[in-house]
Design a protein around this motif. Structure first.
Motif, PDB file in Angstrom:
ATOM      1  N   PRO A 202       0.768  -1.224   0.149  1.00 61.44           N
ATOM      2  CA  PRO A 202      -0.146  -0.055   0.028  1.00 61.44           C
ATOM      3  C   PRO A 202       0.840   1.156   0.219  1.00 61.44           C
TER       4      PRO A 202
ATOM      5  N   ARG B 100      -8.794   3.334   1.235  1.00 62.47           N
ATOM      6  CA  ARG B 100      -9.281   2.021   0.814  1.00 62.47           C
ATOM      7  C   ARG B 100     -10.196   2.060  -0.404  1.00 62.47           C
TER       8      ARG B 100
ATOM      9  N   ASP C  83      -7.240  -2.711   0.951  1.00 63.27           N
ATOM     10  CA  ASP C  83      -6.126  -1.705   1.130  1.00 63.27           C
ATOM     11  C   ASP C  83      -4.977  -1.980   0.223  1.00 63.27           C
TER      12      ASP C  83
END
Length: 345
Positions: free
Chosen positions: A6, A38, A58
């Protein structure tokens, strides 16, 4: 299988750390949530009697959420980030009546409303301007507003047979009451000026090159291959030299690479998902590694969602990996050299 770390990175790194994706999904809607950073996904159950479920992704893991307010059971809604409020918005959708009964067919139901995602809950903020499903919804960066094309479909699809198991095709179709083009002020839908031909399941996204919203394809109780552009005040039909396969399609703007990406199925080869990019004036076929055609299949059009995901700095596609499994998978567009790579799970 590739997964992603991420954050705003362009590097996809291998990792087995994917959570379990939503399963037993008949249709779904998804969009990027700037608040929680997200992807939020709304999964519509196949039986349309169970409650829909809300999920978050995510860039590595799926997790099921428990919002206080849940959306009505429906299919074919669209999501996009509202530039005015900076929140994720959902609109459109089709309420259905007793699809498990073979003598009762889908009903284009009451207006279930426009909803904003607060980061943890759904909040109904307005009526939809029309009640058709799969609206072509996108943020117009030039005007700083969401813009949508959506048909107004009324009535019930009724079978011509009588009694259980006596469904006869073709079925009478619902009434198509016209197409509208609207923009979102942050609190209400207002007429956007002009409209494109009445369609469902069209791909739409902002074109950073020509600074217009581009819409392609869709269905008018049949398939079309028209390309239209919205300049902030009206829609215009374009005449590109090259045209993707006609019919239902999905698309999204690649904010890193600066162009619109579209996936479409050719009718003469429905087992193929073809990738196209828009150069500001024409469609370019990209012969690259592509997701399976099942990622585009669905109840009334593509059972997939394409969106820009800042967590992985990619356009991502969320759809089925095979007909044998209703579990969702995620692919990332990596550019014209390598094409699509699966992120998982």
């Amino acid at each position: 299988m590739l997964t992603a770390t991420p954050g705003p990175t362009t590097t996809l790194t291998a990792s087995p750390a994917n959570g379990q994706a939503p399963a037993v999904v008949d249709d779904h809607s998804a969009g990027w949530d700037p608040v929680s950073r997200r992807v939020i996904l709304q999964a519509w159950p196949a039986d349309m009697t169970s409650a829909p479920t809300t999920w978050a992704w995510d860039g590595l893991l799926w997790s099921q959420l428990s919002p206080q307010h849940q959306l009505p059971a429906q299919r074919e809604a669209s999501m996009a980030v509202d530039p005015v409020s900076g929140r994720l918005l959902l609109m459109g959708g089709t309420s259905l009546s007793s699809p498990a009964d073979p003598t009762v067919q889908p009903q284009w139901g009451s207006n279930d409303g426009t909803w904003l995602w607060t980061g943890s809950d759904w909040n109904r903020v307005a009526d939809n301007p029309t009640q058709g499903g799969h609206p072509a919804l996108a943020a117009d960066d030039a005007t700083g507003r969401l813009v949508v094309n959506c048909p107004n479909i009324l009535g019930v699809e009724t079978p011509s047979g009588v009694g259980p198991g006596q469904l006869t095709l073709p079925m009478p179709s619902p009434s198509w009451a016209g197409q509208g083009s609207f923009s979102w002020t942050g609190s209400a839908w207002v007429a956007a000026g002009g409209s494109v031909p009445l369609v469902l399941n069209a791909a739409v996204g902002y074109d950073p090159i020509s600074r217009r919203v581009i819409q392609f394809g869709g269905q008018i109780q049949g398939n079309v291959d028209q390309t239209a552009a919205f300049d902030g005040s009206s829609w215009t039909l374009l005449q590109p030299v090259h045209v993707p396969p006609y019919g239902a399609a999905v698309g999204a703007t690649d904010a890193a690479l600066g162009y619109l990406v579209v996936l479409a199925n050719p009718l003469d080869n429905p087992n193929l998902a073809t990738t196209w990019t828009w150069n500001g004036a024409d469609w370019i076929r990209q012969v690259v590694n592509e997701p399976p055609a099942t990622a585009l299949e669905g109840y009334r059009g593509p059972n997939s969602q394409m969106l820009w995901d800042p967590a992985v700095n990619r356009v991502v596609l969320i759809g089925r990996s095979s007909n044998a499994s209703p579990t969702l998978s995620v692919w990332a567009w990596t550019g014209t050299d390598q094409g699509w790579q699966i992120l998982g799970p």
